[in-house]
Write an enzyme that holds these catalytic residues in place. Sequence first.
Site, PDB file in Angstrom:
ATOM      1  N   GLU A  20     -11.164   6.290   2.115  1.00  0.00           N
ATOM      2  CA  GLU A  20     -10.851   4.951   2.272  1.00  0.00           C
ATOM      3  C   GLU A  20     -11.404   4.164   3.437  1.00  0.00           C
ATOM      4  O   GLU A  20     -11.861   2.977   3.123  1.00  0.00           O
ATOM      5  CB  GLU A  20      -9.306   4.865   2.362  1.00  0.00           C
ATOM      6  N   TYR A 103      -3.395  -1.686   4.139  1.00  0.00           N
ATOM      7  CA  TYR A 103      -3.837  -1.182   2.816  1.00  0.00           C
ATOM      8  C   TYR A 103      -4.107  -0.069   3.115  1.00  0.00           C
ATOM      9  O   TYR A 103      -3.880   0.874   2.175  1.00  0.00           O
ATOM     10  CB  TYR A 103      -5.206  -2.404   2.657  1.00  0.00           C
ATOM     11  N   ASP A 121      -6.201  -4.226  -3.183  1.00  0.00           N
ATOM     12  CA  ASP A 121      -7.517  -4.396  -2.534  1.00  0.00           C
ATOM     13  C   ASP A 121      -8.098  -5.636  -3.406  1.00  0.00           C
ATOM     14  O   ASP A 121      -7.454  -6.558  -4.001  1.00  0.00           O
ATOM     15  CB  ASP A 121      -8.128  -3.040  -2.820  1.00  0.00           C
TER      16      ASP A 121
END
Length: 248
Positions: A20, A103, A121
């Site tokens: 990520e 996020y 996203d």
Amino acid sequence: YGRTLPWRQTTDPYRILVSEVMLQQTQVSRVIPFYEYWIQTWPAVESLAQASTTGVLKAWMGLGYNRRAINLHRAANVIVQEYHGDVLSAMREYKPIPGVGEYTARAVLIFSGNEDTVTVDTNIRRILIAEFQLPQTTSNVDLWAIANQCLPRGRSRDWHNALMDYGALSMTARSTGIAPRTRQTSYQGSDRQIRALILKTLLKQPQSDTTLTQQCKIPQERLEAILAKMQKEGLVIIEENKYRVPEQ
């Protein structure tokens, strides 16, 4: 028919965290070889925490936005020292973790633990705006609320992977006309390019600001401003009038 990606072959929260962070503002195709090398080198959060700053930056070199590497290294140390290596617990209390926002924290919880939570996203934002015919100015708060209403409980991992593939491969910015909230500035001649050149040079050996000015071919005032910011971020230090990358 989802994409086959290396971080989709694991539910290890550390490995998903690495993916990520690497995927922030970077294309999937570029990330894959860096991710695979990283996991081979530091397969667990404990091994990354023990790594040197120099080694981490060398492994990251070429991926861009090198501060992400420093933050990931710092995050590993915090997770090991404060959370006993428990990445999921750290993600639930993400605010103390360097470089991790809402996020990223939720993405790790989703893709590792299949938790019934949502994250939005740029791909998912575009899908929601297109499918529900929303204004492009729709706030993040409203988009996250809509995403939560759409979530199929118990299938969060599959759902988010599907949405991300749909957005990346079909509902693209070009096909929908929906622009991202932010755009990357041109790399050529940018501070990002100069920072990368500085790091590449300093990873070989320490240098004076005079030498760096000559190599970067920019005014000394601009170089000093860039170096000052890099010092503040922990990317470089100065000792005996020479800049270098910190060892740890």
